[in-house]
Design an enzyme around this catalytic site. Structure first.
Site, PDB file in Angstrom:
ATOM      1  N   ILE A  38      35.002  65.619  15.095  1.00 32.35           N
ATOM      2  CA  ILE A  38      36.232  66.330  15.448  1.00 32.35           C
ATOM      3  C   ILE A  38      37.461  65.466  15.187  1.00 32.35           C
ATOM      4  CG2 ILE A  38      37.553  67.325  17.362  1.00 32.35           C
ATOM      5  CD1 ILE A  38      34.867  68.175  18.605  1.00 32.35           C
ATOM      6  N   ASP A  98      39.329  54.230  15.642  1.00 33.26           N
ATOM      7  CA  ASP A  98      37.900  54.354  15.903  1.00 33.26           C
ATOM      8  C   ASP A  98      37.368  52.974  16.263  1.00 33.26           C
ATOM      9  OD1 ASP A  98      35.713  56.713  15.321  1.00 33.26           O
ATOM     10  OD2 ASP A  98      34.799  54.727  15.131  1.00 33.26           O
ATOM     11  N   TYR A 135      28.105  63.108  31.167  1.00 31.77           N
ATOM     12  CA  TYR A 135      28.989  63.813  30.240  1.00 31.77           C
ATOM     13  C   TYR A 135      29.651  65.002  30.931  1.00 31.77           C
ATOM     14  CZ  TYR A 135      30.535  66.224  25.992  1.00 31.77           C
ATOM     15  OH  TYR A 135      31.296  66.857  25.027  1.00 31.77           O
ATOM     16  N   LYS A 193      33.644  65.044  31.781  1.00 32.33           N
ATOM     17  CA  LYS A 193      34.443  66.026  31.054  1.00 32.33           C
ATOM     18  C   LYS A 193      35.185  66.959  32.022  1.00 32.33           C
ATOM     19  CE  LYS A 193      33.927  64.846  26.755  1.00 32.33           C
ATOM     20  NZ  LYS A 193      35.081  64.447  25.915  1.00 32.33           N
TER      21      LYS A 193
END
Length: 257
Positions: free
Chosen positions: A19, A38, A148, A152
């Site tokens: 993404i 990155d 996760y 999130k």
């Protein structure tokens, strides 16, 4: 085309692939000056070279200062995209505290740190755009991925907080919440991802398209998978029924592992 993007200084974290790379490419195609961040320097440099951007590799939690310098002192758009995902055995028992701490640091605190650095200048000039790559897991949940799903939710809550607190002062915030996206992270989700996410997985470029449409319409919540809106409503309206349905999915996953 989003007019405010032309010539803007944009930072995209986790942009070496998936993404993040799709967002970097789209912003560059729309005329922005893009910093590609990155943890993998080689990947950051490859994407930056492809789009005529600037590679600033390193930890997403500490990129704002160097990125700002690379853009001549001004960051107009910050895409908090870098993320990590750790799987578990369905009960959270195989995820150690280090994995939880890493998930919290990357998926939530990196956003908080970036906002803390960006907000003073944005508020002074009355403009700035913060894009948070969350996940449908931040609105719903995800089987087999406790850290996760939980972090999130935190990322989504922080994006909401930024929006409700600063929108009257010119700060625009967008929370992108896709389900499965065809990336290395999806491949790493294993059998849980195969069951829940892969059947409806979309390309990273579709996520970038959804973001730009949402920016044009000045929307906070970006849903590349429109069905997520209905799931979110069902979760709020009938939580026990929704949890029962999710538990059936959990049982199906356990039976087929």
């Amino acid at each position: 085309m989003v007019e405010a993007v032309q010539g803007a200084g944009v930072v995209v974290t986790g942009a070496g692939g998936g993404i993040g790379a799709a967002l970097a490419r789209r912003f560059a195609a729309e005329g922005a000056r893009v910093v590609v961040n990155d943890l993998d320097a080689g990947k950051a440099e490859a994407v930056a070279g492809e789009i005529g951007g600037i590679a600033v590799p390193g930890d997403a939690s500490a990129v704002v200062g160097e990125a700002r310098d690379a853009l001549g002192g001004v960051v107009d758009v910050y895409c908090a995209n870098a993320g990590v995902a750790f799987g578990d055995d369905g009960a959270g028992q195989t995820v150690d505290e280090k994995a939880w701490a890493t998930s919290w640091d990357v998926n939530v605190m990196a956003h908080v740190r970036a906002a803390n650095e960006l907000l003073p200048a944005w508020l002074e000039r009355g403009s700035g755009r913060f894009v948070s790559t969350v996940s449908a897991a931040g609105l719903l949940t995800m089987i087999g991925a406790a850290p996760y799903a939980v972090t999130k939710h935190g990322a989504y809550a922080f994006a909401e907080y930024l929006s409700l607190t600063y929108r009257h002062r010119g700060i625009k915030v967008h929370a992108i919440c896709p389900q499965g996206v065809r990336t290395d992270m999806l491949d790493a989700t294993g059998s849980a991802g195969d069951l829940v996410l892969k059947p409806t997985a979309i390309a990273p470029e579709d996520v970038a398209d959804a973001l730009f449409k949402g920016m044009e319409e000045d929307r906070f919540l970006i849903l590349p998978h429109p069905d997520v809106a209905g799931y979110y409503q069902a979760r709020a309206a009938e939580p026990d029924r929704w949890l029962g349905n999710m538990n059936h999915l959990q049982q199906k996953w356990e039976a087929n592992r």
